[in-house]
Design an enzyme around this catalytic site. Structure first.
Site: not given
Ligand code: PMP
Length: 406
Positions: A119, A195, A198, A221, A361
């Site tokens: 991401h 990270d 998910q 999430k 993203c």
């Molecule tokens: N890493 C991953 C794998 C994600 O799916 C996300 C959220 N889409 C993020 C980071 C970023 O999370 P946040 O927008 O809550 O900071």
């Protein structure tokens, strides 16, 4: 058991475009159950005050609830102590902070290993750290829709100072074997950053067993509110790190020219924190613990295993990632030949089905897959087999509409 929890989520009980809502965008943000909403409301109704400052009853109650939530987070991921839990705005902030620490470690010529599935939150901050230090960002690629472990073995070297990987990919859904990857990273003396955005909503997490140095995730999430997240770090490493923000709350003594910091974890939490958010996250953890994370995982994987072959059986549908449902943790990304994903998502919305369309993203991954965007259906504990059927029916109807056969 999971059928009955739907009534805990008031938002699910609504019509969208005259159809009962089917919410399948959980990987972007999940819905919030009534006990979490109640916990936030109770805090504002009864306890609202600043933390760690006042000696009056409300301040003590607010501080107590805030710190109890920190302990719940520590227990949820099996951290050794709540000192290892720093509240942040979310995964993005947590990862940014780690890369700020990395800047103090990295030298020109050092390498950071990330994967093509990351991401942007686990990618752009590393690009910036490389720009600031002269370190090099090295990518790991895929094999059969999952991380290529040979590529990892080949690229890991004494130059590697950080390995930073998704626990679960937000596009492919694959589960990276963090424990083994960490062991190998540590053999070359690299820090392991995970990270977990998910993974934390879906899997029992044990940072002790994974042995990673950092683990980042977001409350929103996993049935919690937005604006609250977690940075876990091993205590000895967090002790090495300087604070990243300065001001009230994080200091011990302030003199005219210099100051000293509080101990962990407070030295990292400058200013008034997101107290209600932390309390909401604590309530979300209670809710998930009551369901049992192993049960949440098996329910969600049953839905994925049910949906995946039905989706693959639709002519013109391409599913990205592994063929194995166990490497689609909570989500399936796909496209329909000849129809733009945004058009599909709009058509599904007419049927009351909410999915995500876009680059998720993860532009380097989307480019690597040779596409410009994709659809993603993502599931959570409150989804049902009926939701899966509604998704499949809506996709078939959408295809017929765009092919002019409807
Ligand atoms: N890493 C991953 C794998 C994600 O799916 C996300 C959220 N889409 C993020 C980071 C970023 O999370 P946040 O927008 O809550 O900071």
């Amino acid at each position: 058991m999971f059928e009955s929890i739907r009534s805990d989520f008031p938002i699910l009980n609504q019509q969208v475009n005259d159809e009962a809502l089917v919410y399948l965008d959980n990987a972007a943000t999940s819905q919030t159950p009534q006990p979490v909403l109640d916990a936030i409301m109770d805090y504002y109704h009864e306890d609202n005050a600043n933390v760690h400052r006042g000696v009056h009853t409300l301040a003590e109650r607010a501080t107590y609830k805030y710190e109890v939530s920190r302990q719940k987070v520590a227990d949820f991921i099996h951290a050794s102590s709540s000192r290892e839990i720093i509240f942040t705005r979310g995964t993005t902030t947590s990862l940014n902070w780690i890369t700020r620490f990395a800047r103090t470690v990295l030298q020109p010529g050092d390498q950071i290993l990330i994967s093509i599935m990351e991401h942007h939150a686990n990618l752009v901050p590393w690009q910036e750290a490389c720009r600031a230090t002269g370190a090099e960002l090295v990518y790991l690629y895929l094999k059969d829709g999952i991380l290529d472990l040979d590529d990892y073995q080949n690229k890991l070297s004494s130059k590697t100072k950080f390995v930073s990987l998704a626990h679960v990919s937000n596009v492919l859904g694959c589960l990276n074997p963090i424990k083994e990857l960490t062991e190998m990273a540590h053999q070359v003396g690299a820090y392991m950053v995970v990270d977990g955005a998910q993974a934390a909503p879906h899997l029992p997490i044990d940072v002790h067993e994974l042995d990673c140095d950092f683990y980042a995730f977001s409350g929103h999430k996993m049935m919690g509110p937005t604006g609250i997240g977690v940075l876990y770090g091993k205590e000895d490493i967090l002790n090495l790190m300087d604070p990243l923000e300065f001001g009230g709350e994080m200091i011990e003594f302030v003199h005219e020219q210099e100051s000293t910091w509080k101990e962990l974890p407070w030295k990292f939490e400058a200013g008034t924190p997101n107290i209600a958010g932390a309390i909401g996250l604590g309530a979300a953890i209670d809710y998930l613990n009551d369901l049992g994370m192993a049960s949440v995982h098996s329910h969600v994987q049953a839905l994925v295993t049910y949906t995946l072959p039905k989706l693959q059986a639709i002519e013109g549908v391409t599913v990205y990632g592994s063929k194995d449902p166990s490497n689609h943790i909570g989500l399936i990304s796909f496209n329909i030949e000849g129809i733009h994903p945004h058009d599909v998502a709009t058509a599904l919305d007419y049927e009351g089905v909410a999915v995500r369309a876009g680059h998720h993203c993860a532009q380097p991954l989307i480019h690597y897959l040779g596409i410009s965007s994709a659809l993603r259906a993502s599931f959570y504990a409150y989804n049902t087999y009926e939701d899966c059927d509604r998704l499949i029916d809506a996709i078939i109807k959408t295809k017929e509409f765009f092919n002019g056969t409807l």
